[in-house]
Scaffold this active site. Structure first.
Site, short mmCIF file in Angstrom:
data_model
loop_
_atom_site.label_atom_id
_atom_site.label_comp_id
_atom_site.label_asym_id
_atom_site.label_seq_id
_atom_site.Cartn_x
_atom_site.Cartn_y
_atom_site.Cartn_z
N GLY A 136 -4.78 3.42 -1.16
CA GLY A 136 -5.94 3.67 -0.18
C GLY A 136 -5.30 4.40 0.81
O GLY A 136 -3.93 4.79 0.86
N CYS B 200 13.67 12.16 5.65
CA CYS B 200 13.66 11.74 7.13
C CYS B 200 15.06 11.87 7.81
O CYS B 200 15.20 11.98 8.84
CB CYS B 200 13.14 10.24 7.54
SG CYS B 200 14.07 9.07 6.54
N LYS C 221 0.73 -1.16 0.07
CA LYS C 221 -0.19 0.04 -0.11
C LYS C 221 0.89 1.22 -0.06
O LYS C 221 1.50 1.67 0.90
CB LYS C 221 -0.74 0.24 1.38
CG LYS C 221 -1.98 1.16 1.19
CD LYS C 221 -2.50 1.74 2.50
CE LYS C 221 -1.62 2.88 2.87
NZ LYS C 221 -1.55 4.11 1.84
N GLU D 273 10.09 17.50 13.63
CA GLU D 273 10.57 17.27 12.39
C GLU D 273 9.36 18.20 11.36
O GLU D 273 8.40 17.96 11.48
CB GLU D 273 10.12 15.75 12.01
CG GLU D 273 10.57 15.38 10.48
CD GLU D 273 10.51 13.81 10.44
OE1 GLU D 273 11.46 13.38 9.52
OE2 GLU D 273 9.39 13.28 10.56
N GLY E 267 -4.59 1.04 5.19
CA GLY E 267 -3.50 0.63 6.00
C GLY E 267 -3.69 0.02 7.34
O GLY E 267 -3.16 -1.16 7.56
N GLY F 286 -4.25 5.54 4.90
CA GLY F 286 -3.77 4.79 6.04
C GLY F 286 -4.76 4.41 7.10
O GLY F 286 -4.61 3.30 7.40
N PRO F 287 -5.65 5.33 7.52
CA PRO F 287 -6.65 4.75 8.31
C PRO F 287 -7.76 3.65 7.83
O PRO F 287 -8.52 2.96 8.66
CB PRO F 287 -7.46 5.91 8.85
CG PRO F 287 -6.58 6.95 8.44
CD PRO F 287 -5.87 6.65 7.12
N GLU G 199 10.52 2.41 10.08
CA GLU G 199 11.43 3.29 9.57
C GLU G 199 10.70 4.88 9.57
O GLU G 199 9.92 5.06 8.91
CB GLU G 199 12.06 3.22 8.36
CG GLU G 199 13.20 3.88 8.08
CD GLU G 199 13.14 5.29 7.36
OE1 GLU G 199 13.25 6.21 8.22
OE2 GLU G 199 13.16 5.48 6.11
#
Length: 486
Positions: free
Chosen positions: A214, A292, A183, A392, A220, A216-217, A258
């Site tokens: 799709g 990141c 995904k 971040e 995922g 995430g909620p 990660e």
């Protein structure tokens, strides 16, 4: 001037309306969809079908059915398969560069030389590490250790380095003999669709690789909770990693994460200051600051701090912003309206907290009213307790913090909830080794060096669990069995 690609152009090139399940493109169960936005033009590239729990169930079922056969393949079979994937991908690398530039705004030169190129570099390293990996060994006590495929794997990848993360998950999973459901981020589906085409052409057996788009909620979470998924590998925000871990906990899945970072760059007075500052600013601003492991906190020894600020100011002022469709060494837009709003919020927070703005600032660069463009921004005289030093930002914002001595530099560097990467600039090799070992991070880059393909990538603390890349990356997708026999 390069003509912007239109929605009609994109719809002709990319299959946005179907998922790749069981070796073929299939229609989704539901009707949910979302626009894929070109961040340089703010125009839609087309409507992307968004998967439901039923779509995830279908993809997992296909992966489960394919698992016994693929898990039984030999290492030689999987090496040959990965070599075919590499061959097909290499022939289409320019297609990936174009797709990534369109979907997330990476300038086309950088997209070709870095974003798309890592799909070759990482896969070459994975193949080399697979050839050297022992799947069975005899322990000193005489027992036999066997490394076996983890099973059906759920792979969730981010938008900032889309192919980088797809290859670092799909490649090791194939090397280990696992089957999978990918995904990708719904913001960057084009490169994932192309990769499904590559895997199909290379002859990956039906059901071994499956692709569902799709949110995430929804998709995922369904993948993370699914009882037939044995392992979740997630790259993205720390908040997203927490959600995946919670969803996976009920079925005791193996989880590899990660996540975010706030990487320090320690600049000592005995380094080549002009080179260190120039490279440090670039290490923060590359990919429009959307990495990141970006070197976002520049810690500078106080005796050269004033000069370092001047150099950073000049370097940032010289950074050009431009159309990602045009070749050249310039910075593109941020990936989305949401990311632009986040960066603007944090720049305003830095000003409100009293940091000294020496380059850039709020708003868009002159001449870029359309597109999610931000100004290359540098803050000096930052206190490590400020939000801009602790959170971040994921944009082209560098914060500069002075330090007095080596011990203070290490203390400031480690004073963060993150621990992904770190950077050290010094002319003293003994100090470089000493400081690198004292930094609480998964990776340290010294004097302009950077991790090569095949090295494990990952962090500690809130930057994640596990590693991607090389031998360690393959091991994430393997489970250990010990056989004791007379």
């Amino acid at each position: 001037m390069t003509r912007p690609q239109t929605s009609m152009d994109t719809a002709m090139q990319y299959n946005l309306s179907q998922f790749y399940i069981g070796g073929s493109w299939t229609a989704p169960h539901g009707s949910a969809s979302a626009d894929v936005i070109n961040p340089a033009t703010e125009q839609s590239l087309g409507r992307l079908a968004l998967g439901s729990e039923a779509d995830v169930d279908a993809a997992v079922a296909a992966a489960k059915a394919a698992l016994p056969g693929f898990a039984a393949t030999s290492r030689e079979d999987r090496i040959a398969l990965l070599e075919r994937v590499l061959e097909v991908y290499t022939a289409r690398v320019d297609d990936f560069a174009t797709a990534i530039s369109l979907e997330m705004g990476a300038p086309i030169t950088m997209s070709r030389e870095m974003q798309a190129q890592v799909g070759i570099d990482h896969l070459e390293a994975i193949i080399a590490d697979l050839k050297a990996l022992d799947f069975e060994e005899t322990l000193p006590n005489g027992d036999t250790l066997v490394r076996m495929p983890a099973g059906v794997c759920g792979l969730i990848t981010p938008w900032n380095w889309p192919i980088n993360q797809i290859v670092l998950k799909v490649g090791p999973a194939l090397a280990a003999g696992c089957t999978m459901v990918l995904k990708p981020s719904e913001l960057t589906p084009l490169s994932a669709i192309l990769y499904a085409e590559v895997l199909h052409e290379a002859g990956v057996p039906a059901g071994v690789f499956n692709l569902v788009h799709g949110e995430g909620p929804v998709a995922g979470a369904a993948l993370s909770r699914h009882p037939d998924v044995a392992l979740m590998s997630f790259t993205g925000s720390t908040r997203g990693g927490v959600a995946v871990t919670r969803d996976a906990a009920e079925t005791i899945k193996k989880v590899a994460l990660e996540l975010g970072g706030k990487s320090p760059n320690l600049v000592f007075a005995d380094c080549d200051l002009e080179t260190a500052i120039a490279e440090g600013v670039e290490a923060c601003f590359i990919n429009t600051g959307q990495s990141c492991d970006a070197a976002t906190r520049m810690l500078v020894e106080r005796s050269v701090y004033g000069r370092a600020v001047e150099l950073a100011q000049a370097k940032a002022a010289a950074m050009s912003v431009g159309n990602p469709a045009e070749p050249g060494n310039h910075m593109g837009p941020l990936s989305s309206a949401q990311q632009y709003a986040r960066v603007q919020e944090m720049i305003e927070a830095g000003i409100a907290e009293g940091a000294r703005l020496v380059a850039g600032g709020p708003g868009k660069p002159d001449g870029f009213e359309t597109g999610y463009y931000a100004q290359p921004t540098v803050f000096a005289d930052v206190n490590n307790a400020m939000r801009i030093a602790q959170e971040e930002i994921f944009g082209p914002v560098l914060v500069m913090i002075p330090f007095g001595n080596e011990e203070e530099a290490i203390a400031i560097a480690n004073d963060t909830p993150y621990g992904l990467s770190a950077y050290v600039q010094t002319g003293d090799s003994a100090r470089a080794g000493r400081v690198a070992r004292a930094l609480h991070s998964g990776m340290v880059n010294v004097n302009g060096a950077f991790l090569a393909a095949g090295s494990p990538f990952g962090g500690v603390k809130m930057s994640g669990i596990g590693r991607e890349g090389g031998r360690e990356g393959i091991l994430e997708f393997l489970e250990t069995k010990v056989i004791a026999a007379p």
